[in-house]
Motif scaffolding. Structure first.
Motif, PDB file in Angstrom:
ATOM      1  N   CYS A  68       0.854  -1.192   0.000  1.00  0.00           N
ATOM      2  CA  CYS A  68       0.000   0.000   0.000  1.00  0.00           C
ATOM      3  C   CYS A  68       0.888   1.239   0.000  1.00  0.00           C
ATOM      4  CB  CYS A  68      -0.928   0.020   1.219  1.00  0.00           C
ATOM      5  SG  CYS A  68      -0.064   0.224   2.796  1.00  0.00           S
ATOM      6  N   ASP A  69       0.294   2.387  -0.256  1.00  0.00           N
ATOM      7  CA  ASP A  69       1.036   3.649  -0.156  1.00  0.00           C
ATOM      8  C   ASP A  69       1.493   3.872   1.281  1.00  0.00           C
ATOM      9  OD1 ASP A  69       0.503   4.094  -2.816  1.00  0.00           O
ATOM     10  OD2 ASP A  69      -0.958   5.688  -2.477  1.00  0.00           O
ATOM     11  N   ASN A  71       3.127   6.988   3.550  1.00  0.00           N
ATOM     12  CA  ASN A  71       3.493   8.395   3.615  1.00  0.00           C
ATOM     13  C   ASN A  71       4.721   8.555   4.504  1.00  0.00           C
ATOM     14  OD1 ASN A  71       1.128   9.361   2.120  1.00  0.00           O
ATOM     15  ND2 ASN A  71      -0.025   8.691   3.919  1.00  0.00           N
ATOM     16  N   SER A  78       3.497   6.704   7.916  1.00  0.00           N
ATOM     17  CA  SER A  78       2.069   6.497   8.179  1.00  0.00           C
ATOM     18  C   SER A  78       1.416   5.942   6.929  1.00  0.00           C
ATOM     19  CB  SER A  78       1.400   7.817   8.595  1.00  0.00           C
ATOM     20  OG  SER A  78       1.471   8.771   7.547  1.00  0.00           O
ATOM     21  N   TRP A  79       0.232   5.372   7.107  1.00  0.00           N
ATOM     22  CA  TRP A  79      -0.492   4.780   5.977  1.00  0.00           C
ATOM     23  C   TRP A  79      -1.977   4.746   6.307  1.00  0.00           C
ATOM     24  CZ3 TRP A  79       3.426   2.521   8.721  1.00  0.00           C
ATOM     25  CH2 TRP A  79       3.051   1.641   9.738  1.00  0.00           C
ATOM     26  N   ASP A  80      -2.773   4.688   5.269  1.00  0.00           N
ATOM     27  CA  ASP A  80      -4.223   4.563   5.393  1.00  0.00           C
ATOM     28  C   ASP A  80      -4.634   3.387   4.524  1.00  0.00           C
ATOM     29  OD1 ASP A  80      -6.902   4.867   5.782  1.00  0.00           O
ATOM     30  OD2 ASP A  80      -7.121   6.701   4.597  1.00  0.00           O
ATOM     31  N   TRP A  81      -4.665   2.221   5.147  1.00  0.00           N
ATOM     32  CA  TRP A  81      -4.868   0.983   4.401  1.00  0.00           C
ATOM     33  C   TRP A  81      -5.967   0.173   5.087  1.00  0.00           C
ATOM     34  CZ3 TRP A  81      -1.374  -3.905   4.352  1.00  0.00           C
ATOM     35  CH2 TRP A  81      -1.664  -4.704   3.234  1.00  0.00           C
ATOM     36  N   ASP A  82      -7.124   0.184   4.495  1.00  0.00           N
ATOM     37  CA  ASP A  82      -8.286  -0.475   5.075  1.00  0.00           C
ATOM     38  C   ASP A  82      -8.397  -1.871   4.487  1.00  0.00           C
ATOM     39  OD1 ASP A  82     -10.604  -1.024   6.425  1.00  0.00           O
ATOM     40  OD2 ASP A  82     -11.906   0.081   5.033  1.00  0.00           O
ATOM     41  N   ARG A  93      -1.172  -6.604   9.897  1.00  0.00           N
ATOM     42  CA  ARG A  93      -2.059  -5.771   9.084  1.00  0.00           C
ATOM     43  C   ARG A  93      -1.349  -4.494   8.654  1.00  0.00           C
ATOM     44  NH1 ARG A  93      -7.906  -4.810  11.353  1.00  0.00           N
ATOM     45  NH2 ARG A  93      -8.147  -4.225   9.146  1.00  0.00           N
ATOM     46  N   ALA A  94      -0.240  -4.165   9.307  1.00  0.00           N
ATOM     47  CA  ALA A  94       0.520  -2.964   8.961  1.00  0.00           C
ATOM     48  C   ALA A  94       1.599  -3.320   7.940  1.00  0.00           C
ATOM     49  CB  ALA A  94       1.166  -2.371  10.205  1.00  0.00           C
ATOM     50  N   LYS A 180       2.405   2.247  -3.437  1.00  0.00           N
ATOM     51  CA  LYS A 180       2.044   0.836  -3.526  1.00  0.00           C
ATOM     52  C   LYS A 180       2.710   0.226  -4.748  1.00  0.00           C
ATOM     53  CE  LYS A 180      -2.055  -2.070  -4.282  1.00  0.00           C
ATOM     54  NZ  LYS A 180      -3.551  -2.059  -4.390  1.00  0.00           N
TER      55      LYS A 180
END
Length: 235
Positions: A68-69, A71, A78-82, A93-94, A180
């Motif tokens: 995933c992307d 930042n 940091s990341w925003d991965w749902d 999950r990270a 990603k």
């Protein structure tokens, strides 16, 4: 030689797959001119784009992609991965975790008290019996803002858990997105049997072969490519 990748079924639709390295050659290599002028030579000379060993090393094995992307802001990640809850317990999950600096104290790649990042694995990897998995930084990819720490895993035996990939972040002032699909590791299978080293001197036949080969290489371009390189995918 087969390399088998498996993932948690709950994540199968959310993960980019590892890819053959020959399909992940970077844009800078594709865009590089085949020749460039050399003031020392006084003429155009071939660039590394025309060097088969350089390109073939980059095209060997498989690339592990960032899932995933991520930042990055001067060492902050940091990341925003749902993604769904994995079906297997203990599964990450990270996309990243960390190794504290004391785990590699005294190593030449250590950077003061800087922790190492760890690219978490979302794929298990199995190779054939008697082979191991060599994991290293994507070959010739100094454009990436990290440097993977090389490792060797007996993945014919250890293939039911993920292989994580530790790396040193090399650009502390970097701010931006690690997208990603960025290749975080290059992996290939190697035989585990120890190599036997033999030493000898040229006999007459080897001496003549050496002189002939060197003369041909110096006399005209692409001798290795045309007469010695095994057939494989090309850039």
């Amino acid at each position: 030689m087969r390399m088998i990748f498996r993932c948690d079924p709950a994540l199968a639709d959310h993960l980019p797959r590892p890819t053959p390295a020959r399909g992940g050659l970077p844009d800078w290599l594709r865009q590089m001119p085949a020749k460039a002028h050399s003031d020392i030579h006084g003429r155009d000379i071939r660039t590394v784009k025309q060097c088969p060993p350089f390109v073939d090393a980059m095209a060997y094995g498989a690339l592990i992609p960032l899932p995933c992307d991520v930042n990055v802001d001067r060492g902050s990640f940091s990341w925003d991965w749902d993604i769904p809850q994995p079906a297997a317990s203990g599964h990450p999950r990270a996309p990243l975790s960390f190794h504290v600096a004391s785990q590699f104290a005294g190593a030449p790649f250590a950077r003061d008290d800087q922790a190492a990042i760890k690219f978490n694995s979302f794929w298990t990897i199995e190779v054939e019996q008697g082979w191991s998995l060599f994991a290293t930084h994507p070959v010739n990819r100094d454009d990436l803002p990290f440097r993977l720490i090389t490792g060797l895993v007996d993945a014919d035996l250890f293939h039911d858990g993920g292989i994580n990939f530790p790396a040193i972040w090399t650009k502390p002032d970097f701010s931006g997105v690690l997208p990603k699909g960025t290749p975080v590791a290059q992996v290939f299978a190697v035989p585990r049997e120890a190599t036997e080293l033999e030493f000898d001197t040229f006999d007459d036949a080897h001496k003549r072969a050496y002189e002939k080969t060197v003369a041909e290489v110096l006399d005209r371009p692409n001798v290795y490519r045309k007469h010695f390189r095994a057939r494989r995918g090309h850039i």
